[in-house]
Design a protein around this motif. Structure first.
Motif, PDB file in Angstrom:
ATOM      1  N   GLY A   1       0.613  -1.235   0.101  1.00 34.22           N
ATOM      2  CA  GLY A   1      -0.025  -0.036  -0.103  1.00 34.22           C
ATOM      3  C   GLY A   1       0.787   1.061  -0.308  1.00 34.22           C
ATOM      4  O   GLY A   1       0.309   2.339   0.188  1.00 34.22           O
ATOM      5  N   ASP A   2       1.993   0.999  -0.106  1.00 35.41           N
ATOM      6  CA  ASP A   2       3.063   2.354  -0.194  1.00 35.41           C
ATOM      7  C   ASP A   2       3.304   2.605  -1.769  1.00 35.41           C
ATOM      8  O   ASP A   2       3.186   1.935  -2.672  1.00 35.41           O
ATOM      9  N   ALA A   3       3.398   4.132  -1.626  1.00 40.73           N
ATOM     10  CA  ALA A   3       3.779   4.575  -3.010  1.00 40.73           C
ATOM     11  C   ALA A   3       5.185   4.323  -3.563  1.00 40.73           C
ATOM     12  O   ALA A   3       5.863   4.469  -2.834  1.00 40.73           O
ATOM     13  N   VAL A   4       5.261   4.127  -4.905  1.00 37.52           N
ATOM     14  CA  VAL A   4       6.581   3.823  -5.473  1.00 37.52           C
ATOM     15  C   VAL A   4       6.675   4.803  -6.721  1.00 37.52           C
ATOM     16  O   VAL A   4       5.653   5.101  -7.277  1.00 37.52           O
ATOM     17  N   HIS A   5       7.886   5.192  -6.796  1.00 38.24           N
ATOM     18  CA  HIS A   5       8.108   6.235  -7.864  1.00 38.24           C
ATOM     19  C   HIS A   5       8.871   5.589  -9.244  1.00 38.24           C
ATOM     20  O   HIS A   5       9.916   4.801  -8.951  1.00 38.24           O
ATOM     21  N   GLY A   6       8.806   6.319 -10.386  1.00 41.08           N
ATOM     22  CA  GLY A   6       9.638   6.137 -11.311  1.00 41.08           C
ATOM     23  C   GLY A   6       9.178   6.842 -12.575  1.00 41.08           C
ATOM     24  O   GLY A   6       8.559   8.012 -12.446  1.00 41.08           O
ATOM     25  N   PHE A   7       9.581   6.570 -13.651  1.00 41.94           N
ATOM     26  CA  PHE A   7       9.140   7.437 -14.858  1.00 41.94           C
ATOM     27  C   PHE A   7       8.836   6.477 -16.060  1.00 41.94           C
ATOM     28  O   PHE A   7       9.740   5.227 -16.192  1.00 41.94           O
ATOM     29  N   LEU A   8       7.891   6.625 -16.919  1.00 43.21           N
ATOM     30  CA  LEU A   8       7.869   5.743 -18.138  1.00 43.21           C
ATOM     31  C   LEU A   8       8.187   6.835 -19.415  1.00 43.21           C
ATOM     32  O   LEU A   8       7.504   7.897 -19.734  1.00 43.21           O
ATOM     33  N   ASN A   9       9.009   5.999 -20.238  1.00 43.23           N
ATOM     34  CA  ASN A   9       9.219   6.425 -21.629  1.00 43.23           C
ATOM     35  C   ASN A   9       8.474   5.633 -22.708  1.00 43.23           C
ATOM     36  O   ASN A   9       8.628   4.515 -22.879  1.00 43.23           O
ATOM     37  N   PRO A  10       7.450   6.160 -23.454  1.00 41.18           N
ATOM     38  CA  PRO A  10       6.659   5.731 -24.153  1.00 41.18           C
ATOM     39  C   PRO A  10       7.448   5.395 -25.508  1.00 41.18           C
ATOM     40  O   PRO A  10       8.600   6.036 -25.820  1.00 41.18           O
ATOM     41  N   PRO A  11       6.948   4.440 -26.466  1.00 39.51           N
ATOM     42  CA  PRO A  11       7.827   4.290 -27.782  1.00 39.51           C
ATOM     43  C   PRO A  11       7.669   5.723 -28.624  1.00 39.51           C
ATOM     44  O   PRO A  11       6.610   6.266 -28.488  1.00 39.51           O
TER      45      PRO A  11
END
Length: 625
Positions: free
Chosen positions: A375-385
């Motif tokens: 239930g904890d927030a996790v972070h990152g980033f998404l690079n689309p095609p």
């Protein structure tokens, strides 16, 4: 606009483009009007040379065979220093310290041939201050703080200023040469756990009795730097965030209050997270969701004035009078060395490549957060095609490649990486995960991984992949995961504990935690005590979380890539994992690269590894079918 299956797009980025066409920029320094930096050149086997920019042109000061690198703590850093045109540096070929005088092309060795390494250099007057890692005795090497004579032979290896702690980091010397500051820590702590900032008076005979300025249990201090007035600046996470502190004679105190990390974990001895401009101002960078901020912090007011022309990443901050220089990362182009007024704008002195990519084919990172199983927030980033003039079929979703960074106490940035765009321009979506334990989100986020390495980080990557697929941004049947070192461990654990990923690529990943605890270098030899359990008391936990013992549970297919000379994660780890897979009836693809260490440097290695990986995903994920 052409419509082509995802994963098969005609990318303009070849494996060769990730080697010969780019250099790595590191350790930016200033010396008056001159700016220096290190360039790592893949075409020369990753050799690091020293470059000087005089305001107009760049000059290579140390051509082959000189290799400006140090192996202290295995991760090195702080491999050179320069003052008034005089350079001191560590040469990887012999681990000796050398001096290069102004106008000369012939460096002179100032330490003898011995099994000692040096790093974190500070030049002051006729002395060189450095961290020395002494391998001449039995057992673990001794880490000490020493003073070398700039124009001597230092036959004894230098005058010892501090000894007795397991580790010591880069020193700082006051402008008048009377005071010395440095940071120490002991097993089982790492420098982001518990450290102490010490200060002592300097004498002709060495250093006086030190006193503790800051730090202590569960407080990480780093980056001591003296201002022009003798005040001592540093960063401390006593508040739960790495903030800038100052001791101007009235005791140490924070000069601002904010919930943002203003430093990174001290993996190497060359990091510079702040640059003191004058008695009241310091150039700082801080971590935020979309990347990093950069600005001038005023100690008297605690206010930060953002700098114009900042990028998405800023490293090796250094000051020279009214100007600053640093390495700048961007989301739309390769890293640069820049210089200019502290408030910006900045002029470009060097770039990792002569030209920038076509902006229409650059995948811009999107902040991506989700909730893990706790239930904890996790972070990152998404690079689309993204590839100019090409799109995927309307009824198809792209394959997703989940990237797990190393460390695990580290962080992935939003800056442009050719290694990421290599995949997005082929029609892959890429999710880069700053899983629990990563830095840049405060001590509490970093400490989540304590005792849960191999559990929580895996869950974060698995739930992250699912979140992208559930949002309709990726094909749930074509998910892959890749990573190196601790990221490789994520790959191996994810493939043996879940059924989410169809394919995984482990680059020099940890397969056996117990073997790692028994056979790794001093810097990380007790790292697992906090991340897993005390060794050997927690041997059963180590076994339970070691992928090598669970190859029979493997879901999907694995590609293993490993160097023969890896001192951090030895070759035996990959070989044992491959043997366990064969014993469990799985096919094995293991590529071993002669002469490579913890991270691939040779062009032929990088090219072969990428070609293998691309062919692997094409086959396993059934791309184009």
């Amino acid at each position: 606009m052409r419509t082509l299956p995802y994963g098969t797009w005609p990318s303009p980025i070849s494996p060769e483009d990730l080697t010969g066409g780019q250099v790595m920029l590191d350790e930016v320094r200033t010396d008056g009007e001159h700016t220096y930096w290190l360039e790592s050149r893949p075409r020369e086997g990753g050799r690091q040379t020293l470059v000087r920019h005089d305001g107009t042109t760049s000059t290579e000061l140390l051509p082959a065979p000189w290799n400006v690198r140090t192996r202290v703590h295995e991760y090195g850093g702080g491999a050179y220093a320069v003052v008034d045109g005089t350079v001191v540096f560590s040469h990887l070929g012999d681990d000796r310290v050398h001096r290069l005088d102004p106008g000369s092309t012939d460096p002179v060795a100032i330490t003898p041939e011995a099994n000692r390494r040096y790093a974190g250099f500070v030049l002051h007057g006729e002395h060189v201050f450095a961290v020395r890692e002494d391998h001449t005795g039995d057992g673990e090497p001794a880490n000490e703080l020493v003073r070398l004579d700039l124009h001597g032979d230092n036959a004894d290896g230098g005058l010892v200023l501090h000894t007795g702690s397991d580790f010591v980091s880069r020193p700082a010397v006051s402008p008048d040469g009377t005071d010395l500051a440095w940071v120490t820590w002991d097993h089982p702590d790492m420098p982001w756990d518990t450290t102490r900032l010490l200060r002592a008076r300097l004498t002709d005979e060495g250093a006086g009795e030190p006193h503790v300025v800051a730090g202590g249990d569960e407080v990480s201090v780093a980056q001591p730097t003296f201002g022009p007035d003798g005040a001592l600046w540093f960063v401390s996470d006593e508040s739960g965030w790495w903030l800038v502190h100052r001791d101007a004679g009235d005791g140490p105190h924070p000069v601002h209050a904010t919930e943002a990390d203003h430093a990174q974990p001290q993996w190497s001895l060359g990091m510079r997270d702040l640059a003191v401009l004058d008695a009241d101002r310091v150039l700082v960078r801080w971590f935020e969701e979309a990347g990093q901020g950069l600005g001038v912090l005023e100690a008297s007011s605690g206010v930060v004035v953002p700098s114009a022309g900042a990028g998405s990443f800023h490293d090796h901050l250094t000051a020279a009078g009214d100007e600053v220089a640093f390495k700048r990362g961007r989301t739309d182009g390769l890293p640069q060395v820049v210089r200019g007024p502290a408030g910006g704008p900045f002029r470009v002195l060097a770039s990792s490549a002569p030209t920038d990519p076509d902006p229409a084919s650059v995948s811009q990172p999107e902040p991506w957060s989700w909730t893990n199983s706790d239930g904890d927030a996790v972070h990152g980033f998404l690079n689309p095609p993204c590839l100019h003039g090409v799109t995927g079929p309307e009824d198809e979703r792209p394959p997703l490649l989940v990237l797990a960074h190393g460390g695990p106490t580290s962080r992935a940035e939003t800056s442009y990486l050719s290694s990421t765009q290599f995949w997005t321009t082929r029609g892959f979506a890429v999710l880069t995960v700053n899983y629990s334990g990563s830095t840049g989100y405060g001590r509490a986020y970093r400490n989540r991984l304590r005792g849960r390495w191999g559990v929580l980080d895996i869950d974060d990557c698995v739930t992250g992949a699912r979140s992208v697929a559930e949002a309709g941004r990726a094909d749930a049947t074509r998910l892959a995961v890749r990573g190196g070192s601790a990221g490789g461990y994520v790959v191996l654990r994810a493939m043996t504990t879940s059924d989410v990923f169809a394919a995984g690529t482990s680059l020099f990943g940890v397969a056996d935690l117990a073997a790692l605890a028994r056979d790794t270098h001093k810097f990380e030899s007790r790292y697992c005590d906090r991340l897993v359990a005390p060794w050997p008391e927690g041997e059963e936990v180590y076994r339970d979380r070691s992928p090598v013992h669970h190859a029979d549970r493997l879901h999907g297919e694995l590609l293993l890539l490993q160097g023969t000379d890896d001192r951090v994660v030895p070759l035996a780890q990959a070989e044992d994992m491959a043997a366990a897979m064969r014993a469990a009836g799985h096919d094995v693809e293991l590529a071993v690269y002669e002469g490579e260490g913890h991270g691939f440097r040779r062009p032929e290695t990088v090219v072969d590894a990428l070609e293998r990986e691309l062919a692997f995903y094409t086959r396993v994920l059934r791309l184009g079918t």
